[in-house]
Design a protein around this motif. Structure first.
Motif, PDB file in Angstrom:
ATOM      1  N   PHE A   1     -33.185  57.699  -2.273  1.00 53.10           N
ATOM      2  CA  PHE A   1     -34.580  58.165  -2.927  1.00 53.10           C
ATOM      3  C   PHE A   1     -35.506  59.850  -2.916  1.00 53.10           C
ATOM      4  CE2 PHE A   1     -38.429  56.237  -5.046  1.00 53.10           C
ATOM      5  CZ  PHE A   1     -39.287  57.201  -4.604  1.00 53.10           C
ATOM      6  N   ILE A   2     -35.885  59.986  -3.580  1.00 50.36           N
ATOM      7  CA  ILE A   2     -35.823  61.591  -3.566  1.00 50.36           C
ATOM      8  C   ILE A   2     -37.746  62.082  -4.040  1.00 50.36           C
ATOM      9  CG2 ILE A   2     -35.687  63.823  -4.818  1.00 50.36           C
ATOM     10  CD1 ILE A   2     -32.689  63.129  -4.654  1.00 50.36           C
ATOM     11  N   ALA A   3     -38.198  61.826  -2.857  1.00 53.71           N
ATOM     12  CA  ALA A   3     -39.713  62.012  -3.053  1.00 53.71           C
ATOM     13  C   ALA A   3     -40.058  63.471  -3.134  1.00 53.71           C
ATOM     14  CB  ALA A   3     -40.502  60.768  -2.734  1.00 53.71           C
ATOM     15  N   PHE A   4     -39.611  64.680  -3.663  1.00 53.61           N
ATOM     16  CA  PHE A   4     -39.642  65.619  -2.764  1.00 53.61           C
ATOM     17  C   PHE A   4     -41.384  66.130  -3.046  1.00 53.61           C
ATOM     18  CE2 PHE A   4     -37.238  66.807  -7.000  1.00 53.61           C
ATOM     19  CZ  PHE A   4     -36.296  65.800  -5.757  1.00 53.61           C
ATOM     20  N   ALA A   5     -40.529  67.242  -2.574  1.00 50.97           N
ATOM     21  CA  ALA A   5     -42.597  68.480  -1.812  1.00 50.97           C
ATOM     22  C   ALA A   5     -42.620  68.296  -0.324  1.00 50.97           C
ATOM     23  CB  ALA A   5     -43.801  68.023  -3.325  1.00 50.97           C
ATOM     24  N   CYS A   6     -44.000  68.374  -0.431  1.00 52.76           N
ATOM     25  CA  CYS A   6     -44.847  67.870   1.635  1.00 52.76           C
ATOM     26  C   CYS A   6     -44.589  67.103   2.051  1.00 52.76           C
ATOM     27  CB  CYS A   6     -45.854  68.701   0.580  1.00 52.76           C
ATOM     28  SG  CYS A   6     -46.853  68.835   2.346  1.00 52.76           S
ATOM     29  N   THR A   7     -43.748  66.159   1.361  1.00 49.17           N
ATOM     30  CA  THR A   7     -43.666  64.502   2.069  1.00 49.17           C
ATOM     31  C   THR A   7     -42.674  64.989   2.932  1.00 49.17           C
ATOM     32  OG1 THR A   7     -42.257  64.362   0.023  1.00 49.17           O
ATOM     33  CG2 THR A   7     -44.037  63.274  -0.594  1.00 49.17           C
ATOM     34  N   ALA A   8     -41.147  65.941   2.611  1.00 48.04           N
ATOM     35  CA  ALA A   8     -40.590  66.236   3.514  1.00 48.04           C
ATOM     36  C   ALA A   8     -39.324  66.215   2.854  1.00 48.04           C
ATOM     37  CB  ALA A   8     -40.368  64.883   4.212  1.00 48.04           C
ATOM     38  N   VAL A   9     -39.043  65.786   1.855  1.00 46.95           N
ATOM     39  CA  VAL A   9     -37.834  65.512   1.196  1.00 46.95           C
ATOM     40  C   VAL A   9     -37.974  67.083   1.022  1.00 46.95           C
ATOM     41  CG1 VAL A   9     -36.671  64.043  -0.262  1.00 46.95           C
ATOM     42  CG2 VAL A   9     -38.819  63.779   0.614  1.00 46.95           C
TER      43      VAL A   9
ATOM     44  N   TYR B   1     -41.918  54.331   1.571  1.00 46.63           N
ATOM     45  CA  TYR B   1     -42.867  54.367  -0.208  1.00 46.63           C
ATOM     46  C   TYR B   1     -41.863  53.726  -0.771  1.00 46.63           C
ATOM     47  CZ  TYR B   1     -38.673  57.380  -0.233  1.00 46.63           C
ATOM     48  OH  TYR B   1     -37.360  57.776   0.184  1.00 46.63           O
ATOM     49  N   ALA B   2     -40.518  52.903  -0.364  1.00 40.80           N
ATOM     50  CA  ALA B   2     -40.136  51.930  -0.722  1.00 40.80           C
ATOM     51  C   ALA B   2     -39.942  50.723   0.375  1.00 40.80           C
ATOM     52  CB  ALA B   2     -39.284  52.290  -1.285  1.00 40.80           C
ATOM     53  N   GLU B   3     -39.308  49.856   0.043  1.00 41.55           N
ATOM     54  CA  GLU B   3     -38.536  48.546   0.721  1.00 41.55           C
ATOM     55  C   GLU B   3     -37.625  49.021   0.963  1.00 41.55           C
ATOM     56  OE1 GLU B   3     -38.320  43.970   1.309  1.00 41.55           O
ATOM     57  OE2 GLU B   3     -38.498  44.427  -0.613  1.00 41.55           O
TER      58      GLU B   3
ATOM     59  N   TYR C   1     -29.339  54.886   4.945  1.00 39.49           N
ATOM     60  CA  TYR C   1     -28.997  56.120   4.758  1.00 39.49           C
ATOM     61  C   TYR C   1     -30.275  56.768   3.593  1.00 39.49           C
ATOM     62  CZ  TYR C   1     -25.678  60.426   3.289  1.00 39.49           C
ATOM     63  OH  TYR C   1     -25.115  61.596   3.248  1.00 39.49           O
ATOM     64  N   ASP C   2     -31.059  56.947   4.262  1.00 41.55           N
ATOM     65  CA  ASP C   2     -33.106  56.492   3.185  1.00 41.55           C
ATOM     66  C   ASP C   2     -33.864  56.851   4.749  1.00 41.55           C
ATOM     67  OD1 ASP C   2     -34.363  57.878   1.590  1.00 41.55           O
ATOM     68  OD2 ASP C   2     -34.137  55.389   0.106  1.00 41.55           O
TER      69      ASP C   2
ATOM     70  N   PRO D   1     -22.120  55.439   4.607  1.00 47.92           N
ATOM     71  CA  PRO D   1     -22.132  56.942   4.195  1.00 47.92           C
ATOM     72  C   PRO D   1     -22.005  57.524   5.106  1.00 47.92           C
ATOM     73  CG  PRO D   1     -24.224  56.082   4.240  1.00 47.92           C
ATOM     74  CD  PRO D   1     -23.107  54.423   4.597  1.00 47.92           C
ATOM     75  N   TRP D   2     -21.750  57.131   6.538  1.00 49.13           N
ATOM     76  CA  TRP D   2     -21.338  58.220   7.593  1.00 49.13           C
ATOM     77  C   TRP D   2     -20.167  57.852   7.402  1.00 49.13           C
ATOM     78  CZ3 TRP D   2     -25.973  60.705   8.822  1.00 49.13           C
ATOM     79  CH2 TRP D   2     -27.279  60.313   8.241  1.00 49.13           C
TER      80      TRP D   2
END
Length: 545
Positions: free
Chosen positions: A6-14, A59-61, A71-72, A147-148
């Motif tokens: 999940f990509i929740a960009f910006a200053c959120t951290a992503v 921001y998500a379950e 991995y998220d 994924p690791w």
């Protein structure tokens, strides 16, 4: 480096990183881009008293609580407090002993980990070397689908060589393997519980049996996850200050911000960038910014098309107005990127960040020169397809900015909107990239070593989405990854940075700090990206005694 589902960009951290303007990821910094002023610190003020419980917004379950599949941000945010690794990344982005009390490397191909004695799992059984071997080997098993798994690509054997000793033998030197023992690849769980749970492990109907300061209590699918205090936790310095933690899920950014303002949620990481100003002025808590190892980049997916020409890639980079993108996408909290790996990725040795990152020139913004490069490449009017998605508003903002910049220099930039799931699939399914030229990514290091970021540009690597290949880069990477001395390795990594900037298989866009909201009644949380593995919830307590 990894790209989360999940990509929740910006200053959120992503789409973020430990600021260029804020030189250093391990000490307080100030920054501004002409938008919002901000300060970066690794921790919030310490807790003054205990709590019965607090509520934390995700921001998500989580789609899983299986350490090998996590991995998220959502699953790792929960698991950081339940399961632990052989090593540990600290809030100021250093690597220290974790479940392994010490380690040695008798030769370049052998690592020997000595485990802490007397560590118990949540069911009261004692951790042994057999648990470590089973946990690590499970990541290597193709049937697990981890994924690791690529982190173990150079591993020959993992063996129990004593009750509290594990020996790993490599087929070639691999510094990053050892460092990643501080992230998901180094997670240790009860081997007996893995066998007992079977397919239910990590699901809402299964159990977790780890060593962390909190244990899984309940997972009510679609509603919440609750953790309970582990009174037998081995690290007394991180004994929980709260008896329980309840995680709630809210995918709507506005509703999540309202939960912070109303006090329904006491806190949460990855604050919606669109709500930063409102939350900072709301009076019900504080938005804090912490160290980050992430960066917003444009990854080239097709080197057979228009972007296969280096002049076009450089032209598109020159056409981007990075400062305006930061203001629009990140609420003004961030800085233009100078390289694919951000400044925060150099936190292992801040002095090397000063030498190898701070001295980089700013990426130029020159529309006229960019237009000329496009003409020289014979690319005027040629098409580029940029994928976008309603997954997060910031994706749309960046995509629109790229389209406008490209059209201004004579490129036919087209946007293709896909569903959130389809966007996420781009990073794991090569077929999902068909017909696409460029994707907005946020890659971040799990460890504070920039070499981890650049490994994904090697020929054939899982994270090399456009199949870029450069023999000089591959040779330089192998040399750096075999160098055990951090200072010398950083110097070698600078060569990778140089090649990446010269060839631009990815186009750097911007960096922003990590973010966390803390309501009035709680404090103590680490503020940065270390929360993905560091037991952050154990530090949270009351603001008053």
């Amino acid at each position: 480096m990894r790209i989360p589902r999940f990509i929740a960009f910006a200053c959120t951290a992503v789409l973020a990183a430990s600021l260029t303007a804020c030189s250093g990821a391990t000490r307080p910094q100030n920054g501004t881009t002409g938008g919002a002023a901000f300060q970066v610190t690794p921790t919030s003020p310490p807790a003054q008293g205990p709590l019965d419980s607090f509520t934390w917004s995700l921001y998500a379950e989580p789609y899983t609580l299986d350490y090998a599949l996590a991995y998220d941000y959502p699953p790792n945010t929960v698991l950081a407090n339940v399961c632990e690794q052989l090593l540990r990344v600290t809030p100021d982005l250093k690597i220290e002993p974790g479940l392994a009390a010490e380690w040695e490397q008798p030769d370049p191909l052998t690592l020997v980990y000595t485990l802490r004695p007397g560590v118990t799992f949540h069911d009261g059984t004692t951790m042994t070397a057999n648990d470590v071997v089973a946990s690590l080997k499970r990541q290597m098993d193709p049937a697990t689908g981890s994924p690791w798994a690529s982190s173990f690509k150079n591993v020959h054997t993992i063996e129990t060589t004593g009750p509290l000793e594990v020996t790993v033998r490599l087929v070639k030197p691999d510094v990053l393997f050892h460092e990643l023992m501080a992230a998901s690849p180094g997670t240790v769980v009860s081997a007996a519980s893995l066998a007992e749970e079977g397919p239910a492990y990590g699901t809402p109907t299964g159990e977790l049996n780890c060593t962390g300061p909190f244990a899984l209590d309940t997972w009510v699918q679609g509603d919440s996850i609750t953790l309970r205090e582990n009174p037998a936790y081995w690290d007394k310095a991180l004994a929980p200050k709260s008896r329980s933690v309840k995680f709630t899920f809210n995918e709507d950014a506005a509703a999540r911000s309202n939960a912070f303002l109303s006090g329904t949620a006491d806190g949460g990481y990855l604050v919606p960038s669109s709500s930063l100003a409102k939350l900072r002025a709301g009076g019900n808590g504080a938005v804090l910014f912490g160290p980050n190892t992430a960066a917003a980049n444009l990854a080239v997916l097709n080197f057979e098309g228009t972007l296969g020409n280096l002049k076009v890639r450089k032209a598109l980079s020159m056409a981007l107005d990075r400062k305006n993108i930061i203001n629009a996408a990140a609420g003004g909290v961030g800085v233009p990127a100078k390289a694919p790996a951000p400044r925060g990725a150099w936190a292992l040795l801040p002095e090397k960040a000063a030498a190898h990152y701070d001295t980089l020139p700013d990426l130029p913004h020159d529309v006229a020169a960019a237009r000329k490069l496009v003409q020289e490449a014979g690319a005027t009017g040629r098409s580029i397809t940029v994928v976008t998605s309603p997954l997060a508003p910031e994706i749309t903002v960046v995509a629109n900015a790229v389209q406008a910049a490209g059209r201004e220099i004579g490129l036919d930039v087209r946007l293709k909107t896909v569903s959130p799931d389809a966007y996420s699939s781009i990073f794991v399914d090569p077929k999902a990239r068909d017909g696409l030229d460029l994707v907005i990514t946020n890659g971040y290091d799990n460890t504070p070593d920039p070499l981890e970021f650049y490994q994904y540009l090697r020929t054939g690597d899982f994270g090399n989405y456009g199949y870029w290949s450069d023999a000089e880069f591959d040779v330089a990477f192998d040399k750096a990854n075999s160098e055990p001395d951090p200072a010398e390795r950083a110097d070698l990594t600078a060569k990778l940075q140089e090649i990446a900037l010269r060839e631009m298989p990815v186009i750097p866009v911007y960096e922003a700090p990590y973010s966390v909201f803390l309501g009035k009644r709680i404090t103590g949380a680490p503020t940065g990206i270390s929360q993905l593995y560091y037991p952050w919830a154990a530090k949270i307590g009351a603001t008053q005694k």
